[in-house]
Design a protein around this motif. Structure first.
Motif, PDB file in Angstrom:
ATOM      1  N   PRO A  89      -4.989  19.974  -4.138  1.00 16.02           N
ATOM      2  CA  PRO A  89      -5.385  19.980  -5.557  1.00 16.02           C
ATOM      3  C   PRO A  89      -5.865  18.604  -6.015  1.00 16.02           C
ATOM      4  O   PRO A  89      -5.285  17.578  -5.659  1.00 16.02           O
ATOM      5  N   ALA A  90      -6.928  18.616  -6.794  1.00 16.19           N
ATOM      6  CA  ALA A  90      -7.452  17.367  -7.355  1.00 16.19           C
ATOM      7  C   ALA A  90      -6.605  16.928  -8.539  1.00 16.19           C
ATOM      8  O   ALA A  90      -6.049  17.749  -9.270  1.00 16.19           O
ATOM      9  N   SER A  91      -6.522  15.630  -8.729  1.00 19.98           N
ATOM     10  CA  SER A  91      -5.790  15.076  -9.863  1.00 19.98           C
ATOM     11  C   SER A  91      -6.511  15.388 -11.167  1.00 19.98           C
ATOM     12  O   SER A  91      -7.742  15.463 -11.222  1.00 19.98           O
ATOM     13  N   LEU A  92      -5.728  15.538 -12.224  1.00 15.12           N
ATOM     14  CA  LEU A  92      -6.273  15.736 -13.564  1.00 15.12           C
ATOM     15  C   LEU A  92      -6.280  14.448 -14.371  1.00 15.12           C
ATOM     16  O   LEU A  92      -6.475  14.468 -15.586  1.00 15.12           O
ATOM     17  N   GLY A  93      -6.045  13.331 -13.689  1.00 14.82           N
ATOM     18  CA  GLY A  93      -6.104  12.043 -14.370  1.00 14.82           C
ATOM     19  C   GLY A  93      -4.762  11.349 -14.430  1.00 14.82           C
ATOM     20  O   GLY A  93      -3.775  11.801 -13.834  1.00 14.82           O
ATOM     21  N   PRO A  94      -4.682  10.226 -15.154  1.00 17.49           N
ATOM     22  CA  PRO A  94      -3.460   9.415 -15.168  1.00 17.49           C
ATOM     23  C   PRO A  94      -2.224  10.165 -15.640  1.00 17.49           C
ATOM     24  O   PRO A  94      -1.107   9.815 -15.270  1.00 17.49           O
ATOM     25  N   GLN A  95      -2.413  11.222 -16.435  1.00 13.36           N
ATOM     26  CA  GLN A  95      -1.257  11.981 -16.922  1.00 13.36           C
ATOM     27  C   GLN A  95      -0.550  12.753 -15.811  1.00 13.36           C
ATOM     28  O   GLN A  95       0.556  13.246 -16.008  1.00 13.36           O
ATOM     29  N   ASP A  96      -1.167  12.853 -14.627  1.00 13.03           N
ATOM     30  CA  ASP A  96      -0.528  13.531 -13.493  1.00 13.03           C
ATOM     31  C   ASP A  96       0.457  12.637 -12.750  1.00 13.03           C
ATOM     32  O   ASP A  96       1.152  13.093 -11.848  1.00 13.03           O
ATOM     33  N   ASP A  97       0.500  11.377 -13.088  1.00 13.62           N
ATOM     34  CA  ASP A  97       1.438  10.444 -12.447  1.00 13.62           C
ATOM     35  C   ASP A  97       2.853  10.781 -12.910  1.00 13.62           C
ATOM     36  O   ASP A  97       3.138  10.750 -14.106  1.00 13.62           O
ATOM     37  N   PRO A  98       3.778  11.114 -11.992  1.00 11.56           N
ATOM     38  CA  PRO A  98       5.142  11.503 -12.398  1.00 11.56           C
ATOM     39  C   PRO A  98       5.861  10.436 -13.213  1.00 11.56           C
ATOM     40  O   PRO A  98       6.576  10.757 -14.166  1.00 11.56           O
ATOM     41  N   LYS A 129     -12.957  -0.346 -15.815  1.00 14.72           N
ATOM     42  CA  LYS A 129     -11.536  -0.185 -16.126  1.00 14.72           C
ATOM     43  C   LYS A 129     -11.053   1.024 -15.340  1.00 14.72           C
ATOM     44  O   LYS A 129     -11.539   2.135 -15.537  1.00 14.72           O
ATOM     45  N   LEU A 130     -10.124   0.794 -14.414  1.00 12.77           N
ATOM     46  CA  LEU A 130      -9.599   1.860 -13.558  1.00 12.77           C
ATOM     47  C   LEU A 130      -8.399   2.507 -14.247  1.00 12.77           C
ATOM     48  O   LEU A 130      -7.440   1.826 -14.612  1.00 12.77           O
ATOM     49  N   MET A 131      -8.471   3.831 -14.417  1.00  3.67           N
ATOM     50  CA  MET A 131      -7.412   4.555 -15.121  1.00  3.67           C
ATOM     51  C   MET A 131      -6.414   5.192 -14.158  1.00  3.67           C
ATOM     52  O   MET A 131      -5.213   5.214 -14.415  1.00  3.67           O
ATOM     53  N   SER A 132      -6.893   5.745 -13.050  1.00  2.00           N
ATOM     54  CA  SER A 132      -5.984   6.337 -12.065  1.00  2.00           C
ATOM     55  C   SER A 132      -6.708   6.510 -10.750  1.00  2.00           C
ATOM     56  O   SER A 132      -7.951   6.515 -10.691  1.00  2.00           O
ATOM     57  N   VAL A 133      -5.934   6.652  -9.674  1.00  2.00           N
ATOM     58  CA  VAL A 133      -6.487   6.936  -8.350  1.00  2.00           C
ATOM     59  C   VAL A 133      -5.682   8.050  -7.693  1.00  2.00           C
ATOM     60  O   VAL A 133      -4.493   8.243  -7.980  1.00  2.00           O
ATOM     61  N   GLN A 134      -6.340   8.758  -6.801  1.00  2.53           N
ATOM     62  CA  GLN A 134      -5.682   9.752  -5.956  1.00  2.53           C
ATOM     63  C   GLN A 134      -6.398   9.774  -4.609  1.00  2.53           C
ATOM     64  O   GLN A 134      -7.638   9.768  -4.552  1.00  2.53           O
ATOM     65  N   LEU A 135      -5.640   9.797  -3.530  1.00  4.91           N
ATOM     66  CA  LEU A 135      -6.173   9.945  -2.170  1.00  4.91           C
ATOM     67  C   LEU A 135      -5.546  11.201  -1.593  1.00  4.91           C
ATOM     68  O   LEU A 135      -4.321  11.280  -1.459  1.00  4.91           O
ATOM     69  N   ARG A 136      -6.355  12.197  -1.273  1.00 10.08           N
ATOM     70  CA  ARG A 136      -5.810  13.493  -0.866  1.00 10.08           C
ATOM     71  C   ARG A 136      -6.567  14.050   0.332  1.00 10.08           C
ATOM     72  O   ARG A 136      -7.694  13.635   0.643  1.00 10.08           O
ATOM     73  N   ARG A 137      -5.933  15.001   0.988  1.00  7.08           N
ATOM     74  CA  ARG A 137      -6.600  15.732   2.065  1.00  7.08           C
ATOM     75  C   ARG A 137      -7.560  16.761   1.471  1.00  7.08           C
ATOM     76  O   ARG A 137      -7.289  17.308   0.406  1.00  7.08           O
ATOM     77  N   PRO A 138      -8.669  17.054   2.145  1.00  7.29           N
ATOM     78  CA  PRO A 138      -9.570  18.106   1.657  1.00  7.29           C
ATOM     79  C   PRO A 138      -8.807  19.424   1.500  1.00  7.29           C
ATOM     80  O   PRO A 138      -8.018  19.804   2.353  1.00  7.29           O
ATOM     81  N   GLY A 139      -9.032  20.089   0.396  1.00  8.93           N
ATOM     82  CA  GLY A 139      -8.345  21.348   0.119  1.00  8.93           C
ATOM     83  C   GLY A 139      -7.113  21.199  -0.737  1.00  8.93           C
ATOM     84  O   GLY A 139      -6.639  22.188  -1.308  1.00  8.93           O
ATOM     85  N   GLY A 144       0.806  -1.215   0.000  1.00 12.62           N
ATOM     86  CA  GLY A 144       0.000   0.000   0.000  1.00 12.62           C
ATOM     87  C   GLY A 144       0.838   1.262   0.000  1.00 12.62           C
ATOM     88  O   GLY A 144       0.317   2.350   0.291  1.00 12.62           O
ATOM     89  N   ALA A 145       2.119   1.146  -0.336  1.00 14.64           N
ATOM     90  CA  ALA A 145       3.010   2.317  -0.318  1.00 14.64           C
ATOM     91  C   ALA A 145       2.435   3.442  -1.163  1.00 14.64           C
ATOM     92  O   ALA A 145       2.153   3.264  -2.347  1.00 14.64           O
ATOM     93  N   TYR A 146       2.286   4.614  -0.525  1.00 15.23           N
ATOM     94  CA  TYR A 146       1.597   5.703  -1.203  1.00 15.23           C
ATOM     95  C   TYR A 146       1.878   7.009  -0.469  1.00 15.23           C
ATOM     96  O   TYR A 146       1.979   7.028   0.756  1.00 15.23           O
ATOM     97  N   GLU A 147       1.993   8.101  -1.246  1.00 16.81           N
ATOM     98  CA  GLU A 147       2.146   9.438  -0.686  1.00 16.81           C
ATOM     99  C   GLU A 147       0.850  10.203  -0.921  1.00 16.81           C
ATOM    100  O   GLU A 147       0.397  10.347  -2.064  1.00 16.81           O
ATOM    101  N   LEU A 148       0.233  10.674   0.167  1.00 22.84           N
ATOM    102  CA  LEU A 148      -1.040  11.365   0.041  1.00 22.84           C
ATOM    103  C   LEU A 148      -0.958  12.488  -0.986  1.00 22.84           C
ATOM    104  O   LEU A 148       0.002  13.252  -1.017  1.00 22.84           O
ATOM    105  N   GLY A 149      -1.982  12.566  -1.829  1.00 26.74           N
ATOM    106  CA  GLY A 149      -2.056  13.598  -2.858  1.00 26.74           C
ATOM    107  C   GLY A 149      -1.500  13.177  -4.200  1.00 26.74           C
ATOM    108  O   GLY A 149      -1.744  13.846  -5.208  1.00 26.74           O
ATOM    109  N   ALA A 150      -0.754  12.069  -4.228  1.00 20.71           N
ATOM    110  CA  ALA A 150      -0.139  11.627  -5.485  1.00 20.71           C
ATOM    111  C   ALA A 150      -1.175  10.968  -6.393  1.00 20.71           C
ATOM    112  O   ALA A 150      -2.127  10.338  -5.927  1.00 20.71           O
TER     113      ALA A 150
END
Length: 213
Positions: free
Chosen positions: A195-204, A183-193, A46-52
């Motif tokens: 920035p929202a993800s713009l989709g899979p192209q936001d993945d570094p 079909k899942l394209m991308s996910v993001q888990l973020r704190r309220p406030g 489950g390695a993940y950085e919030l907001g990514a």
């Protein structure tokens, strides 16, 4: 000799009892014995950085594999397909995390009968998070508020269960473990406030792949 026969008989009875009452965890029993789930958990971190943003397209398979617990197939060129009647995702979260926003870019499969696809989302500890219905072949950006009670404080993670009441066989004679729903394209888990993800192209990592070596 009689004692030896009794011992052998006792061992055989014990083996038979264990076969009928194996000491296994709940998910193993549900998948292999009761066959009440199509999702067999894998030991992902489950390695993940919030907001990514994590792409579930072919361009960031390592990032997605950290989150994919079970019930996924692929990825293909159009995303990672759900496999079966449910799927799971895992996110490591820091101590003290409160409410979060889960964003998913999702496309509903086009089943032979053209049915819509419903997603019912809850945490593994039973907290209902929300649901959505997506018309066949349509891509939607779904956002759900994740309450603090959905997060495991002892394990410092969020385990999500996605159920698909309308998952469909895409061809005849297919068992439910191979049903498809989304079909899942991308996910993001973020704190309220945040920035929202713009989709899979936001993945570094996906961006680096697009740029080339």
């Amino acid at each position: 000799m009689f004692a030896g026969i009794v011992l052998v008989a006792g061992l055989e009875l014990a083996a038979a009892w264990l076969a009928l009452h194996p000491h296994v965890d709940g998910n193993y029993r549900a998948y292999y014995i009761d066959q009440s789930t199509t999702c067999l958990n894998k030991p992902v971190t489950g390695a993940y950085e919030l907001g990514a943003t994590v792409s579930f397209m072919p361009d960031d398979q390592p990032g997605a594999q950290h989150l994919r617990v079970c019930g996924w197939a692929g990825p293909g060129g159009d995303g990672t397909h759900s496999a079966g009647t449910s799927s799971r995702l895992r996110f490591a979260v820091p101590d003290g995390t409160k409410s979060l926003i889960l964003q998913m870019w999702v496309t509903a499969v086009v089943a032979p009968d053209g049915r819509d696809q419903q997603i019912v989302l809850r945490s593994s500890n039973g907290v209902t998070i929300g649901e959505a219905t997506i018309p066949a072949g349509v891509t939607k950006v779904l956002e759900f508020e994740v309450p603090p009670t959905a997060i495991s404080r002892t394990r410092k993670r969020l385990d999500l269960v996605l159920s698909y009441p309308d998952a469909a066989a895409m061809s005849p004679h297919v068992g439910d473990m191979n049903y498809r729903a989304i079909k899942l394209m991308s996910v993001q888990l973020r704190r309220p406030g945040d920035p929202a993800s713009l989709g899979p192209q936001d993945d570094p990592l996906a961006q680096r792949h697009e740029q080339g070596p």
